[in-house]
Design a protein around this motif. Structure first.
Motif, PDB file in Angstrom:
ATOM      1  N   ALA A 185      54.478 -64.762 -65.485  1.00  0.00           N
ATOM      2  CA  ALA A 185      55.930 -64.886 -65.290  1.00  0.00           C
ATOM      3  C   ALA A 185      56.658 -63.814 -66.088  1.00  0.00           C
ATOM      4  CB  ALA A 185      56.397 -66.276 -65.715  1.00  0.00           C
ATOM      5  N   ALA A 186      56.235 -63.618 -67.345  1.00  0.00           N
ATOM      6  CA  ALA A 186      56.867 -62.605 -68.202  1.00  0.00           C
ATOM      7  C   ALA A 186      56.647 -61.205 -67.644  1.00  0.00           C
ATOM      8  CB  ALA A 186      56.299 -62.709 -69.613  1.00  0.00           C
ATOM      9  N   GLU A 187      55.477 -60.948 -67.099  1.00  0.00           N
ATOM     10  CA  GLU A 187      55.177 -59.634 -66.532  1.00  0.00           C
ATOM     11  C   GLU A 187      55.975 -59.395 -65.248  1.00  0.00           C
ATOM     12  OE1 GLU A 187      50.992 -59.349 -66.005  1.00  0.00           O
ATOM     13  OE2 GLU A 187      50.563 -59.198 -68.159  1.00  0.00           O
ATOM     14  N   PHE A 188      56.149 -60.451 -64.456  1.00  0.00           N
ATOM     15  CA  PHE A 188      56.844 -60.298 -63.180  1.00  0.00           C
ATOM     16  C   PHE A 188      58.301 -59.903 -63.360  1.00  0.00           C
ATOM     17  CE2 PHE A 188      59.587 -62.265 -59.955  1.00  0.00           C
ATOM     18  CZ  PHE A 188      59.159 -61.575 -58.831  1.00  0.00           C
ATOM     19  N   ILE A 189      58.967 -60.467 -64.346  1.00  0.00           N
ATOM     20  CA  ILE A 189      60.418 -60.254 -64.478  1.00  0.00           C
ATOM     21  C   ILE A 189      60.771 -59.036 -65.318  1.00  0.00           C
ATOM     22  CG2 ILE A 189      60.929 -62.700 -64.168  1.00  0.00           C
ATOM     23  CD1 ILE A 189      61.345 -62.867 -67.195  1.00  0.00           C
ATOM     24  N   THR A 190      59.787 -58.376 -65.916  1.00  0.00           N
ATOM     25  CA  THR A 190      60.088 -57.212 -66.757  1.00  0.00           C
ATOM     26  C   THR A 190      59.354 -55.970 -66.255  1.00  0.00           C
ATOM     27  OG1 THR A 190      58.285 -57.889 -68.252  1.00  0.00           O
ATOM     28  CG2 THR A 190      60.541 -58.526 -68.863  1.00  0.00           C
ATOM     29  N   PRO A 191      60.037 -54.841 -66.220  1.00  0.00           N
ATOM     30  CA  PRO A 191      59.362 -53.588 -65.879  1.00  0.00           C
ATOM     31  C   PRO A 191      58.528 -53.108 -67.069  1.00  0.00           C
ATOM     32  CG  PRO A 191      61.630 -53.140 -66.456  1.00  0.00           C
ATOM     33  CD  PRO A 191      61.479 -54.636 -66.497  1.00  0.00           C
ATOM     34  N   ASN A 192      57.596 -52.232 -66.795  1.00  0.00           N
ATOM     35  CA  ASN A 192      56.802 -51.633 -67.870  1.00  0.00           C
ATOM     36  C   ASN A 192      57.626 -50.517 -68.518  1.00  0.00           C
ATOM     37  OD1 ASN A 192      54.931 -50.174 -69.456  1.00  0.00           O
ATOM     38  ND2 ASN A 192      53.254 -50.919 -68.183  1.00  0.00           N
ATOM     39  N   ILE A 193      57.806 -50.582 -69.820  1.00  0.00           N
ATOM     40  CA  ILE A 193      58.647 -49.600 -70.527  1.00  0.00           C
ATOM     41  C   ILE A 193      58.148 -48.175 -70.307  1.00  0.00           C
ATOM     42  CG2 ILE A 193      57.376 -49.718 -72.695  1.00  0.00           C
ATOM     43  CD1 ILE A 193      61.190 -49.492 -72.321  1.00  0.00           C
ATOM     44  N   ILE A 194      56.842 -48.008 -70.131  1.00  0.00           N
ATOM     45  CA  ILE A 194      56.280 -46.665 -69.871  1.00  0.00           C
ATOM     46  C   ILE A 194      56.788 -46.135 -68.543  1.00  0.00           C
ATOM     47  CG2 ILE A 194      54.148 -45.374 -69.471  1.00  0.00           C
ATOM     48  CD1 ILE A 194      52.733 -47.310 -71.366  1.00  0.00           C
ATOM     49  N   ASP A 195      56.798 -47.009 -67.531  1.00  0.00           N
ATOM     50  CA  ASP A 195      57.306 -46.608 -66.211  1.00  0.00           C
ATOM     51  C   ASP A 195      58.803 -46.311 -66.272  1.00  0.00           C
ATOM     52  OD1 ASP A 195      54.781 -46.994 -65.177  1.00  0.00           O
ATOM     53  OD2 ASP A 195      55.180 -49.054 -64.549  1.00  0.00           O
ATOM     54  N   VAL A 196      59.524 -47.096 -67.055  1.00  0.00           N
ATOM     55  CA  VAL A 196      60.970 -46.882 -67.191  1.00  0.00           C
ATOM     56  C   VAL A 196      61.252 -45.520 -67.816  1.00  0.00           C
ATOM     57  CG1 VAL A 196      63.076 -47.705 -68.315  1.00  0.00           C
ATOM     58  CG2 VAL A 196      61.454 -49.355 -67.364  1.00  0.00           C
ATOM     59  N   LYS A 197      60.510 -45.180 -68.874  1.00  0.00           N
ATOM     60  CA  LYS A 197      60.689 -43.880 -69.533  1.00  0.00           C
ATOM     61  C   LYS A 197      60.376 -42.739 -68.565  1.00  0.00           C
ATOM     62  CE  LYS A 197      59.797 -45.428 -74.271  1.00  0.00           C
ATOM     63  NZ  LYS A 197      58.870 -45.365 -75.435  1.00  0.00           N
ATOM     64  N   GLU A 198      59.351 -42.938 -67.727  1.00  0.00           N
ATOM     65  CA  GLU A 198      58.995 -41.899 -66.745  1.00  0.00           C
ATOM     66  C   GLU A 198      60.109 -41.737 -65.715  1.00  0.00           C
ATOM     67  OE1 GLU A 198      55.534 -41.090 -63.385  1.00  0.00           O
ATOM     68  OE2 GLU A 198      55.102 -42.412 -65.083  1.00  0.00           O
ATOM     69  N   GLU A 199      60.711 -42.861 -65.289  1.00  0.00           N
ATOM     70  CA  GLU A 199      61.821 -42.797 -64.334  1.00  0.00           C
ATOM     71  C   GLU A 199      63.013 -42.063 -64.944  1.00  0.00           C
ATOM     72  OE1 GLU A 199      62.932 -46.591 -62.797  1.00  0.00           O
ATOM     73  OE2 GLU A 199      60.904 -47.104 -62.161  1.00  0.00           O
ATOM     74  N   ILE A 200      63.261 -42.308 -66.235  1.00  0.00           N
ATOM     75  CA  ILE A 200      64.378 -41.640 -66.914  1.00  0.00           C
ATOM     76  C   ILE A 200      64.139 -40.134 -66.990  1.00  0.00           C
ATOM     77  CG2 ILE A 200      65.568 -41.382 -69.132  1.00  0.00           C
ATOM     78  CD1 ILE A 200      65.134 -44.394 -69.561  1.00  0.00           C
ATOM     79  N   GLU A 201      62.920 -39.741 -67.332  1.00  0.00           N
ATOM     80  CA  GLU A 201      62.593 -38.317 -67.413  1.00  0.00           C
ATOM     81  C   GLU A 201      62.736 -37.643 -66.052  1.00  0.00           C
ATOM     82  OE1 GLU A 201      62.077 -36.407 -70.078  1.00  0.00           O
ATOM     83  OE2 GLU A 201      62.594 -38.225 -71.196  1.00  0.00           O
ATOM     84  N   ASN A 202      62.271 -38.327 -64.994  1.00  0.00           N
ATOM     85  CA  ASN A 202      62.401 -37.768 -63.642  1.00  0.00           C
ATOM     86  C   ASN A 202      63.873 -37.649 -63.243  1.00  0.00           C
ATOM     87  OD1 ASN A 202      59.624 -37.586 -63.334  1.00  0.00           O
ATOM     88  ND2 ASN A 202      59.447 -39.598 -62.347  1.00  0.00           N
ATOM     89  N   ALA A 203      64.664 -38.644 -63.642  1.00  0.00           N
ATOM     90  CA  ALA A 203      66.095 -38.599 -63.337  1.00  0.00           C
ATOM     91  C   ALA A 203      66.771 -37.436 -64.063  1.00  0.00           C
ATOM     92  CB  ALA A 203      66.757 -39.927 -63.720  1.00  0.00           C
ATOM     93  N   LYS A 204      66.377 -37.185 -65.308  1.00  0.00           N
ATOM     94  CA  LYS A 204      66.946 -36.079 -66.079  1.00  0.00           C
ATOM     95  C   LYS A 204      66.629 -34.738 -65.420  1.00  0.00           C
ATOM     96  CE  LYS A 204      66.247 -36.263 -70.562  1.00  0.00           C
ATOM     97  NZ  LYS A 204      65.505 -36.546 -71.829  1.00  0.00           N
ATOM     98  N   ILE A 205      65.388 -34.591 -64.948  1.00  0.00           N
ATOM     99  CA  ILE A 205      64.983 -33.356 -64.279  1.00  0.00           C
ATOM    100  C   ILE A 205      65.791 -33.159 -63.002  1.00  0.00           C
ATOM    101  CG2 ILE A 205      63.076 -32.211 -63.069  1.00  0.00           C
ATOM    102  CD1 ILE A 205      61.177 -33.611 -65.079  1.00  0.00           C
ATOM    103  N   TYR A 206      65.953 -34.248 -62.230  1.00  0.00           N
ATOM    104  CA  TYR A 206      66.693 -34.170 -60.974  1.00  0.00           C
ATOM    105  C   TYR A 206      68.158 -33.809 -61.231  1.00  0.00           C
ATOM    106  CZ  TYR A 206      69.257 -35.750 -56.872  1.00  0.00           C
ATOM    107  OH  TYR A 206      70.110 -35.817 -55.805  1.00  0.00           O
ATOM    108  N   LEU A 207      68.770 -34.470 -62.221  1.00  0.00           N
ATOM    109  CA  LEU A 207      70.183 -34.218 -62.523  1.00  0.00           C
ATOM    110  C   LEU A 207      70.407 -32.783 -62.997  1.00  0.00           C
ATOM    111  CD1 LEU A 207      71.141 -37.570 -64.293  1.00  0.00           C
ATOM    112  CD2 LEU A 207      71.916 -36.774 -62.053  1.00  0.00           C
TER     113      LEU A 207
END
Length: 224
Positions: A185-207
């Motif tokens: 249940a805890a895993e289902f409702i929370t994203p993996n912080i590693i994946d979140v950091k990767e999404e942020i880095e990709n967003a920074k590159i795109y912007l």
């Protein structure tokens, strides 16, 4: 009453010098005339007829939650396991633990009370109803019709993690997601912080690239 079915829980004590057994009763409650499966099937059929078990009627979960409420017993270790996983995967700003009875004739009543309270608290976006494993008879109150309707009518998405992986209750059927264990249940409702950091880095590159393209476009307009 004659014909009533009850469950009595007790601790067995053995006294070797006299070879005697004694029982210390610590819980007793009525479960009605039927067993778990009979109550489960009767409630399920009634809810099906009312459209409460339609899988299309499920609430969406926020991708990045900021507030999570956990309804479980404060005397158990379930909430500690959930907190450990949430803090490791995606630390959430607001986490509340709301105590309830996880078995016995007060179980459904106390969970309903906490669900009604959470309807008035805006800082929690997701609700987890959880308890550890145990005997099937311990889960009877999770087949309570009033509890099922309270879960269905909740404005906030609810995850249930009740009993063992093989145990299914009415609460599981009517909730927005049924987890096999509290940890899942805890895993289902929370994203993996590693994946979140990767999404942020990709967003920074795109912007950055998009910004540079716009600068080049406006520079060419000025030149012309």
């Amino acid at each position: 009453d004659i014909g009533s079915e009850i469950i009595i829980k007790c601790k067995v004590n053995f006294y070797p010098p006299r070879s005697t057994l004694s029982l210390d009763i610590y819980d007793i409650y009525e479960i009605g005339s039927g067993n778990f499966h009979k109550i489960f099937e009767n409630t399920k059929n009634k809810l099906i007829s009312e459209g409460l078990l339609d899988n299309k009627i499920k609430k969406l979960f926020p991708k990045y939650p900021t507030g999570i409420a956990i309804i479980t017993s404060l005397s158990g270790s379930v909430y500690k396991d959930i907190l450990k996983i949430i803090n490791r995967r995606f630390p959430v700003k607001d986490i509340g633990i709301f105590n309830c009875a996880v078995q016995g004739n007060k179980c459904a009543e106390t969970i309903i009370k906490q669900l009604k309270l959470l309807e008035r608290l805006n800082k929690y976006e997701i609700i987890i109803i959880a308890r550890g494993g145990g005997a099937l008879d311990d889960l009877i109150d999770y087949n309570n019709e009033n509890l099922a309707k309270q879960i269905f009518n909740s404005r906030k998405p609810i995850v249930t993690a009740i009993g063992h992986e093989t145990d299914t209750t009415i609460c599981d059927l009517v909730s927005d997601f049924r987890a096999a264990t509290p940890s899942e249940a805890a895993e289902f409702i929370t994203p993996n912080i590693i994946d979140v950091k990767e999404e942020i880095e990709n967003a920074k590159i795109y912007l950055k690239k998009d910004f540079e393209n716009n600068i080049d476009k406006f520079r060419n307009i000025l030149i012309h």
